[in-house]
Design an enzyme around this catalytic site. Structure first.
Site, short mmCIF file in Angstrom:
data_model
loop_
_atom_site.label_atom_id
_atom_site.label_comp_id
_atom_site.label_asym_id
_atom_site.label_seq_id
_atom_site.Cartn_x
_atom_site.Cartn_y
_atom_site.Cartn_z
CB CYS A 42 -16.77 -11.61 -9.48
SG CYS A 42 -17.38 -9.93 -9.71
CB CYS A 82 -15.18 -4.59 -5.45
SG CYS A 82 -14.30 -6.15 -5.21
#
EC number: 5.1.1.7
Length: 315
Positions: free
Chosen positions: A93, A258
């Site tokens: 991530c 993101c």
């Protein structure tokens, strides 16, 4: 008789990177490796605390081997155990690793001076994180295109349908190593009117799911910079690309940002622009702005803020 679920950590920290939010805790004894159901309960925005995912800080010596990427820890002291909001595992991530590093600093688990770099172990391997004041830059490693050179040459290798667009659109798959599918829209109104409450349909369907980024290229601009060694001298300029993005994350839904998706968006638009396209991009997401730079040997760097906003004691 089924085993009791792991005990919940007593204290959690809430943090976010450009609106992509996480619950974090340190687990030095690996006593709080939560189940999928426990993670989903914590991250629920109505009945839990709310987050796009959770991040558990585990010392390398305690990190389960099946969770680690192949190879050595390469000097890393901490493993970033990241899970999506539904409890599913994710390879990496990009926003989360910056928030994770800020968390380690806050908890005094690392010493990272401004300009310093530390290795962080993830399911995608060991990644280098550099502090830039209160921001962080991450060498995200090597990116790849599952469709190979042909997909990069054509600019797409799948078809995508989504609520809000009347027809299917071509998409380009990229891995960082999280799976991504990047789709271009033709006007700002198209981007704004997308309904991402439902997962977009991708054909052929990826085996392990995919994040889907919808992007609107905004062209290029020049940035002026003054050098610290000669602050009174003339500035230098560099050319960057700019792109807007919305994203539907697998296992989460639409998120305000993101990190790996921003990298995928920049890489896709650069591919579509062709030779002479900038190597640096500003990616504008609903939660803020991220910087993506193309590095040597097919590496890509992501930079942006990381904010810790509160401490939560569980009942």
């Amino acid at each position: 008789m089924a085993a009791d679920p792991p005990a919940l950590p007593r204290t959690l920290i809430k943090g976010h990177g450009t609106g992509n939010d996480f619950l974090l805790w340190a687990d030095p004894d690996s006593a709080h490796d939560l189940t999928d159901a426990q993670v989903a309960s914590l991250t629920d925005r109505h009945t839990g605390l709310g987050a796009d995912g959770v991040i558990r800080a585990v010392p390398i010596a305690q990190a389960p081997e099946q969770h680690m990427a192949a190879g050595s820890a390469a000097g890393a002291q901490w493993f970033m155990d990241y899970r999506n909001a539904d409890g599913s595992l994710a390879e990496m991530c990009g926003n989360g690793i910056r928030v994770f590093t800020a968390f380690l600093r806050r908890e005094e688990l690392i010493d990272l001076p401004d300009g310093g770099t530390i290795p962080v172990a993830t399911r995608a391997g060991v990644l280098q994180v550099r502090r830039e004041g209160e921001d962080y830059a991450v060498d995200m490693g090597v990116w790849s295109a599952p469709g190979g050179p042909e997909a990069l040459s054509e600019g797409f290798d799948v078809s995508v349908v989504v609520h809000g667009l009347s027809e299917q659109r071509p998409g380009l798959r990229l891995e960082l190593p999280n799976p991504h599918t990047v789709v271009a829209v033709e006007a700002p109104e198209e981007l704004d009117e997308l309904d991402l409450t439902h997962a977009p349909g991708v054909d052929p369907a990826p085996e392990h799911g995919t994040n889907v980024e919808f992007v609107m290229p905004l062209g290029e601009r020049e940035i002026e910079e003054y050098h610290a060694a000669a602050p009174d001298g003339p500035p230098t300029t560099r050319r960057i690309g700019v792109v807007r993005m919305r994203v539907h994350e697998r296992g989460v839904g639409e998120t305000l940002s993101c990190g790996t998706g921003a990298c995928a968006a920049a890489l896709a638009v650069r591919t579509w622009f062709g030779a002479g396209a900038p190597d640096e991009w500003q990616v504008l997401v609903p939660g803020g702005a991220l910087r993506v730079r193309m590095l040597a040997e097919q590496h890509v760097e992501l930079a942006g803020p990381a904010e810790l906003v509160g401490q939560i004691s569980l009942l």
